[in-house]
Scaffold this active site. Sequence first.
Site, PDB file in Angstrom:
ATOM      1  N   GLU A  58      14.407  54.388  33.040  1.00  0.00           N
ATOM      2  CA  GLU A  58      14.037  54.164  31.637  1.00  0.00           C
ATOM      3  C   GLU A  58      14.083  52.683  31.263  1.00  0.00           C
ATOM      4  OE1 GLU A  58      16.038  56.576  32.662  1.00  0.00           O
ATOM      5  OE2 GLU A  58      15.060  58.434  32.015  1.00  0.00           O
ATOM      6  N   HIS A 125      19.993  67.001  25.899  1.00  0.00           N
ATOM      7  CA  HIS A 125      18.552  67.242  25.772  1.00  0.00           C
ATOM      8  C   HIS A 125      18.207  67.606  24.335  1.00  0.00           C
ATOM      9  CE1 HIS A 125      19.149  67.677  30.100  1.00  0.00           C
ATOM     10  NE2 HIS A 125      17.863  67.478  30.259  1.00  0.00           N
TER      11      HIS A 125
END
Lengths: 321, 351
Positions: A58, A125
């Site tokens: 990322e 999540h």
Amino acid sequence: MSITYLEAIREAQYEALRHDPAVFLYGQDIATFGGAFKATKNLSKEFPGRVFDSPISEDAMIGMAVGAAVEGARPIIEMQFADFSSVGFNQIINQAATLYWRTNVPCPITIRMPSGGTAGSGPFHSQSMEAIYAHYPGLVIVTPATVEDAYWMLLDSVTLNDPVIYCEHKFLYYHLKADQIGERGLPIGKARIARPGRHATIVTYSAMVHEALRAAEELQLDGYQIEVVDLRSVKPMDTDTILASVARTGRLLALGEAFPWGGVTAEIIARVSSEGFHLLDAPPMRLNSKDTPIPYHPNLWKSHRPTTATIAAALRRLLRY
Amino acid sequence: MFNVSLAETTTCSETDLTVDFRDQFLLTYQHMLLSRVLEEKLGSLYRAGGRIVGGVYLGKGQEAFSAALGVQLRKGRDIYGPLIRDQAGRIAFGEPIIDTVRTYLGAVTGPMRGRDGNIHRGRPKEGHLAMISHLGSLLAVVAGGLFARRLAGTLKDSIGATSIGDGGTSTGAFHEGLNMAAVEKLPIIVSIANNQYAYSTPNTRQYACANLVDRAAGYGVEGVAVDATDLAACLKVFRAAVARARAGGGPQMIVGSLLRLAGHGEHDDASYVPDKARKDPAARDCLAVAEQFTLDHGWMNEAEVRELHEEVRRNVDQTFSKVSKEPTPDPFKENWQALSSADLVEGQHEA
């Protein structure tokens, strides 16, 4: 024929790629596989050489987008989950957000962040990161709540010459449908009155707009008309529309799915308290998730986030004051 | 005690010393000298106090390694992401020293306009990226520039280059960036100055492999080690690496061994560096080594060297004198907006 919130996001990316050769897509599993949620389904086939699988990096993904933007590209980066953007946090807030201020070179990148909770997704999540990014100068944070906004605000994000954190809510992906995308709505930076009312105002955004609307329906049975303001973008925040609504109703509930400390709801309260104190007939209220990580089991998850029932209860307390 | 291995390094032999090589050597030596003199001036201004706000971060001892890379790059075509100790490399790349001085003194005429200072400067549209302080994070940015050019069909034979130190190689960003560049097979030079200390931390506390260049194989990239105090060797290594990158050979990792001959910044006396390390061959002053090399080869005589020193000193003094008369930022005239989209700027709502 109907179109879901998720399909609108795919269609917007299709249109962005079709419209501007400077646009490309970069993210984990987004090419042939079409993304973990299929938000880029078939795009690598339709636009060969412009949709790329990235390594699970990322930090490097955002750094790469910034470098590409300097060279005139307009990358759309998919974070597989907003939660994982914490790994790219440094590049977002220090590299992307400071580029224009420091060097006078704009940084037109769009970072798509599948945000918010769904049952069973658990602590890693399910997060809502909008407040974290809104805290930093140099970023635009959008939080579409409708199919139409999902589509048009993504296209607008890609056109903006600034880094945009595009928070798309996973709970709305499949549940939220419209007959068609519809005409272009308000520009980024303008809030929307999702439901007019005169007894109290809920200011909210993203998936909580729909919970707020359901709670407003419930209160209507008791004869209360609740106004719901959908912020659409949390930064910039449309303070004028918020104040105008509070001027009509005299009561404010700031509602968000994110954690309670600080954040968007606190910002709403701060602005209304400092600029519209005289408009208030009752102390402004806030409703957020509980101050724990987001739980896995649906029994716990449903109690962790605000729901129609808890919003309605909060409204009743607000109206009793 | 220290991880300095020169066993596998590339050296320069007499057969490498072509006319073309000599010309590049002398040019690079001039860049190094200008860098050294400029930085000495910055250091003395810092110690005198008053003119320079914030720190001063010098590249003393790293000029050869830094400039040997910068001189291979073509401003306007290549992308350069220099780091803290790359004053010499920036000069070699084509940054005028007035940009350095204006940034240190906070002049509004400079590229950073008082918004950022010292080594945090660049002109991204000219391929000179402006580093942030977070080590390793620039690698992916350089890679992204190359990636976008390849996509647009404008990459041609342009390359990217970025620098880091032994400490910076310990970051996740460095790993992510290099791995990504390798996966994409981008033409990027990653120059690692192993100057033995990251601020005060010896490199034995940074990594556990025998030599940092051993990591190259793990990334699937070419790796070369060099004695970074030896300008001739540095030029040879970077020339070859740049040629390989331009020819499509993918990322090139170059590891140079040296000792940082200054503190982390001028606020730091580097008293933690033991005498033993200062007596090691890696602690040679690359500028003195390069100067001796030119004298030994008869490329310049002592009078010419002296004259060059004088000329460089005049140039530096004139630049400081010019910039010191330039305006510093005025908060009331400042455009306080962090977005280029003026209509989306907040701030009109403070109480």
